[in-house]
Design a protein around this motif. Structure first.
Motif, PDB file in Angstrom:
ATOM      1  N   UNK A 563       0.840  -1.214   0.000  1.00 19.55           N
ATOM      2  CA  UNK A 563       0.000   0.000   0.000  1.00 19.55           C
ATOM      3  C   UNK A 563       0.862   1.245   0.000  1.00 19.55           C
ATOM      4  N   UNK A 564       1.891   1.289   0.865  1.00 18.67           N
ATOM      5  CA  UNK A 564       2.746   2.474   0.953  1.00 18.67           C
ATOM      6  C   UNK A 564       3.516   2.696  -0.342  1.00 18.67           C
ATOM      7  N   UNK A 565       3.957   1.622  -0.971  1.00 15.32           N
ATOM      8  CA  UNK A 565       4.690   1.769  -2.242  1.00 15.32           C
ATOM      9  C   UNK A 565       3.782   2.281  -3.347  1.00 15.32           C
ATOM     10  N   UNK A 566       2.538   1.806  -3.394  1.00 15.74           N
ATOM     11  CA  UNK A 566       1.606   2.284  -4.421  1.00 15.74           C
ATOM     12  C   UNK A 566       1.239   3.745  -4.216  1.00 15.74           C
ATOM     13  N   UNK A 567       1.138   4.173  -2.943  1.00 19.29           N
ATOM     14  CA  UNK A 567       0.822   5.582  -2.662  1.00 19.29           C
ATOM     15  C   UNK A 567       2.024   6.462  -2.926  1.00 19.29           C
ATOM     16  N   UNK A 568       3.231   5.985  -2.550  1.00 22.39           N
ATOM     17  CA  UNK A 568       4.438   6.786  -2.723  1.00 22.39           C
ATOM     18  C   UNK A 568       4.951   7.386  -1.441  1.00 22.39           C
ATOM     19  N   UNK A 569       4.515   6.857  -0.278  1.00 20.10           N
ATOM     20  CA  UNK A 569       4.958   7.361   1.021  1.00 20.10           C
ATOM     21  C   UNK A 569       6.318   6.740   1.340  1.00 20.10           C
ATOM     22  N   UNK A 570       7.394   7.435   0.957  1.00 14.83           N
ATOM     23  CA  UNK A 570       8.737   6.860   1.051  1.00 14.83           C
ATOM     24  C   UNK A 570       9.178   6.681   2.501  1.00 14.83           C
ATOM     25  N   UNK A 571       8.818   7.627   3.362  1.00 18.00           N
ATOM     26  CA  UNK A 571       9.243   7.509   4.759  1.00 18.00           C
ATOM     27  C   UNK A 571       8.609   6.291   5.419  1.00 18.00           C
ATOM     28  N   UNK A 572       7.343   6.043   5.123  1.00 14.27           N
ATOM     29  CA  UNK A 572       6.686   4.862   5.667  1.00 14.27           C
ATOM     30  C   UNK A 572       7.258   3.587   5.034  1.00 14.27           C
ATOM     31  N   UNK A 573       7.623   3.634   3.759  1.00 19.42           N
ATOM     32  CA  UNK A 573       8.257   2.477   3.107  1.00 19.42           C
ATOM     33  C   UNK A 573       9.562   2.138   3.805  1.00 19.42           C
ATOM     34  N   UNK A 574      10.355   3.143   4.131  1.00 19.14           N
ATOM     35  CA  UNK A 574      11.613   2.914   4.842  1.00 19.14           C
ATOM     36  C   UNK A 574      11.360   2.312   6.219  1.00 19.14           C
ATOM     37  N   UNK A 575      10.335   2.835   6.939  1.00 18.39           N
ATOM     38  CA  UNK A 575      10.025   2.309   8.274  1.00 18.39           C
ATOM     39  C   UNK A 575       9.568   0.855   8.203  1.00 18.39           C
ATOM     40  N   UNK A 576       8.721   0.527   7.234  1.00 12.88           N
ATOM     41  CA  UNK A 576       8.206  -0.839   7.112  1.00 12.88           C
ATOM     42  C   UNK A 576       9.322  -1.802   6.725  1.00 12.88           C
ATOM     43  N   UNK A 577      10.239  -1.360   5.856  1.00 10.92           N
ATOM     44  CA  UNK A 577      11.345  -2.246   5.465  1.00 10.92           C
ATOM     45  C   UNK A 577      12.280  -2.515   6.646  1.00 10.92           C
ATOM     46  N   UNK A 578      12.515  -1.516   7.471  1.00  9.65           N
ATOM     47  CA  UNK A 578      13.317  -1.741   8.679  1.00  9.65           C
ATOM     48  C   UNK A 578      12.621  -2.742   9.597  1.00  9.65           C
ATOM     49  N   UNK A 579      11.288  -2.610   9.703  1.00  8.88           N
ATOM     50  CA  UNK A 579      10.524  -3.524  10.558  1.00  8.88           C
ATOM     51  C   UNK A 579      10.546  -4.944   9.988  1.00  8.88           C
ATOM     52  N   UNK A 580      10.426  -5.062   8.679  1.00  4.79           N
ATOM     53  CA  UNK A 580      10.497  -6.390   8.057  1.00  4.79           C
ATOM     54  C   UNK A 580      11.885  -7.011   8.223  1.00  4.79           C
ATOM     55  N   UNK A 581      12.953  -6.166   8.179  1.00  3.01           N
ATOM     56  CA  UNK A 581      14.297  -6.695   8.393  1.00  3.01           C
ATOM     57  C   UNK A 581      14.452  -7.306   9.774  1.00  3.01           C
ATOM     58  N   UNK A 582      13.839  -6.660  10.792  1.00  2.00           N
ATOM     59  CA  UNK A 582      13.911  -7.215  12.140  1.00  2.00           C
ATOM     60  C   UNK A 582      13.119  -8.521  12.246  1.00  2.00           C
ATOM     61  N   UNK A 583      11.959  -8.572  11.541  1.00  2.00           N
ATOM     62  CA  UNK A 583      11.162  -9.804  11.584  1.00  2.00           C
ATOM     63  C   UNK A 583      11.924 -10.959  10.937  1.00  2.00           C
TER      64      UNK A 583
END
Length: 705
Positions: A563-583
């Motif tokens: 969803x964030x990638x389709x919208x273009x919210x880069x800051x949220x994309x960065x936050x979600x990728x960091x969270x996925x890296x921890x998972x």
């Protein structure tokens, strides 16, 4: 030849040579010929029909000579009177004509003289009337009316009297003496006999009735207004009058809808507007009414329906070929696409609107504000700050407190996303201060709800959870009362943030689920994305507490990343990728962990969140920031060091302060380019506003709703 024959010959030659022609001798004073002024006397008219009479005797000769002398004297006096009349010496002319009237013996000459005297009297009345001596004019006309014998003169005098009566009614009407004016017109209407005069009087009475309705409308007596206009509508016969009455009724219907909307009766207001929209023919009025419907549907969260109204506005603007209307239509399209998640399209519509609009006007300020909000979602913080600065400059230039309030809300959101809680709370306090001190009625009450929500969000980031909950509760209540679905979805999302900050994960997750459902129903992808981010944070907290496994957080964050990638919210994309890296790290998948960490680092480099002075990143951790007038953001310590750079050595004072990013000259002021006329009394030490100090009662908190 006898003396009698000589006298008879002289008499006949004199009678033939002294023919008295009224057309040549007695023209009208203004040079025109009266229909009865055609008296051409021939020799046959002086005698009798049949055989010629016998030669007259001595007595007849004497009588004929006397008659000729009288006629010559009368002709001279009449011509003298005409010259005096042309020299505007009417009194002398009338005396000459009266003297001539005594000498004229023939009966058919008397009506001619009477007409001259009466015409003089009528025109004297007209001059007196033009000198605003109406009473004297009416006396002249009444005196003339008594002397007029011929029937076709009486309608002329009646028209003069009726015209005076009608115009006197108009003067009384201008002096706001409507009752006396109507009495004059009714009296005149009874005397008017010709058919073509009655429509004129009817139009005067109907105009009086319509304008009485307008005065009652300005006095907020709508029921009496409708009775007046309905009564007038029944009497109007001509087709070109009906559109005027229809426009008045439609205008009243639109304004009644505005009052219903301000009373939080949105359904009734929209019904009024939709009913009026079917009947409106004027393009500008239809455009304005479509704007009201657009805003109502935006407040309800029905963005797709509001998008249809915006497209209809654009078609009307293209038909009218008006840049101002086209700019407003593009602004409506940009705002609708922003809420629907089409940020690039919203940005394009915003640029089109700026191309068609002037630099210093309310629409341009709204466009800059919308463009700044779009850049904020795209994580282009410097561009967003520059757009907010432009909107703030326009708001102060045109003295628009509603626009200034929205700018402060946007600035608070910007610094909140950059982890500067103190500055976010400062701008939120300014917005809330404006919303309480100013009466923003009608459709602008949504700004008060936005200020409440921004205060709740800023205080939550500062840790003032009790005050934040009070603000959020009040905003939720007002959103329910006003039917603002977008504000309601955002309020329960912020309430979820507050519960999550209080470590009440279950309540927080329920709030996020409710917000996601409301946002999905409206099609608000931005609100849905923010609620999904809050729910992902709750799942992450439960995962770290080992209350749930890694499967559900992994699935939810993966969907949020899409969803964030389709919208273009880069800051949220960065936050979600960091969270996925921890998972993935907890799952032991080092390959996916490295992939997401590398992509998160790439996004961070694209964001360019680095201080130009110290080259360290900002916005990722809690820190204090400052904004330069050139819209570049620095650490607060770096900005203050830049301002103190010339205060030490004498050789440094000759150097200019330059922005480390764009190398522009920096003044001693920070934040915004313009002075702030509304100096808020909120300081950093007093930003922890207690609920007891605010007294969020319905009377105070809804003062601007």
């Amino acid at each position: 030849m006898s003396w009698e024959s000589i006298a008879s010959r002289e008499y006949l030659s004199g009678a033939a040579s002294h023919q008295l022609s009224a057309a040549a001798l007695l023209p009208s004073p203004d040079g025109s010929r009266h229909p009865l002024d055609v008296y051409d006397f021939a020799e046959e008219e002086l005698g009798h029909r049949g055989p010629r009479p016998a030669p007259p005797g001595l007595w007849d000769c004497l009588v004929g000579c006397r008659r000729r002398v009288d006629q010559q004297l009368a002709r001279r006096k009449v011509e003298q009177g005409l010259r005096l009349y042309s020299e505007h010496k009417q009194q002398s002319a009338v005396r000459k004509w009266r003297n001539a009237l005594k000498r004229i013996r023939k009966v058919y000459h008397r009506p001619l003289m009477m007409r001259l005297r009466l015409r003089s009297q009528v025109e004297q009345g007209l001059r007196l009337y033009s000198q605003h001596k109406q009473q004297a004019a009416v006396r002249k006309w009444r005196s003339a009316l008594k002397r007029i014998r011929k029937v076709y003169h009486r309608p002329l005098m009646m028209r003069l009297r009726l015209r005076w009566q009608v115009e006197r009614g108009l003067r009384l009407y201008i002096q706001h003496k409507q009752q006396a004016a109507v009495r004059k017109w009714r009296s005149a209407l009874k005397r008017i006999c010709k058919v073509y005069h009655r429509p004129l009087m009817m139009r005067l009475r109907l105009r009086c009735q319509v304008e009485q309705g307008l005065r009652l409308y300005s006095q907020h007596k709508q029921q009496a207004v409708v009775r007046k206009w309905r009564s007038a509508l029944k009497r109007i016969r001509k087709v070109y009058h009906r559109p005027l009455m229809m426009r008045l009724r439609l205008r009243w219907q639109v304004e009644q809808g505005l009052r219903l909307y301000s009373q939080h009766k949105q359904q009734a207001a929209v019904r009024k507007w939709r009913s009026a929209l079917k009947r409106i023919r004027k393009r500008e009025d239809k455009f304005t009414l479509l704007g009201y419907l657009y805003q109502a549907y935006m407040d309800w969260g029905k963005y797709r329906e509001s998008l249809e109204f915006a497209h209809r506005q654009l078609s009307l603007a293209e038909e009218a070929d008006s840049p101002n209307l086209r700019a407003e239509a593009y602004l409506s399209l940009a705002r609708a696409h922003q809420r629907l998640g089409g940020l690039e399209r919203a940005l394009a519509y915003g640029r089109h609107s700026l191309y068609n609009e002037c630099d210093q006007c309310q629409t341009a300020g709204q466009v800059h504000l919308t463009v700044g909000s779009v850049y904020l979602e795209l994580a282009a913080f410097c561009k967003a700050l520059e757009a907010f600065q432009q909107a703030h400059k326009i708001a102060q230039g045109i003295q628009d407190p509603a626009l200034e309030l929205q700018v402060y809300v946007g600035l608070s959101e910007l610094f909140g996303r950059l982890q500067d809680a103190d500055k976010s709370a400062r701008y939120a306090a300014k917005a809330y201060d404006l919303s309480r001190s100013l009466q923003l009625g009608d459709l602008n009450s949504r700004h008060h709800r936005a200020a409440l929500l921004q205060m709740a969000s800023a205080l939550r980031k500062q840790g003032e959870l009790g005050d934040a909950q009070d603000y959020c509760t009040e905003a939720t209540r007002l959103s329910i009362v006003s039917g603002d679905q977008a504000a309601y979805a955002r309020s329960i999302r912020i309430m979820g943030d507050i519960y999550r900050k209080k470590s009440d994960i279950n309540k927080a997750y329920r709030q996020y689920e409710s917000a996601m459902g409301s946002a999905a129903g409206m099609g608000d992808r931005l609100c849905q994305m923010e609620a999904m981010d809050g729910a992902a944070r709750c799942l992450e907290a439960l995962r770290l507490q080992q209350k749930i496994c890694n499967c559900r957080p992994l699935e939810f964050n993966t969907r949020l990343l899409e969803v964030a990638s389709s919208v273009g919210a880069k800051l949220l994309v960065r936050t979600v990728r960091v969270r996925l890296g921890r998972i993935y790290e907890s799952l032991g998948d080092t390959e996916q962990q490295a992939l997401h960490e590398r992509l998160a680092q790439c996004v961070e480099e694209e964001l360019e969140l680095q201080c130009g002075a110290c080259a360290l990143p900002f916005g990722l951790e809690a820190d204090s920031l400052e904004a330069l007038p050139c819209a570049h953001i620095l650490h607060a310590r770096c900005a203050h060091e830049l301002l103190r750079s010339r205060s030490g050595r004498s050789q440094d004072k000759k150097k200019k302060r330059l922005c480390p990013d764009c190398h522009r000259s920096v003044s001693s002021r920070l934040y915004l380019q313009c002075e702030d006329p509304h100096r808020s009394t909120f300081s950093l030490a007093s930003l922890s506003l207690r609920a007891s100090d605010l007294t969020l009662s319905s009377r105070q908190a809804t003062s601007s709703v």
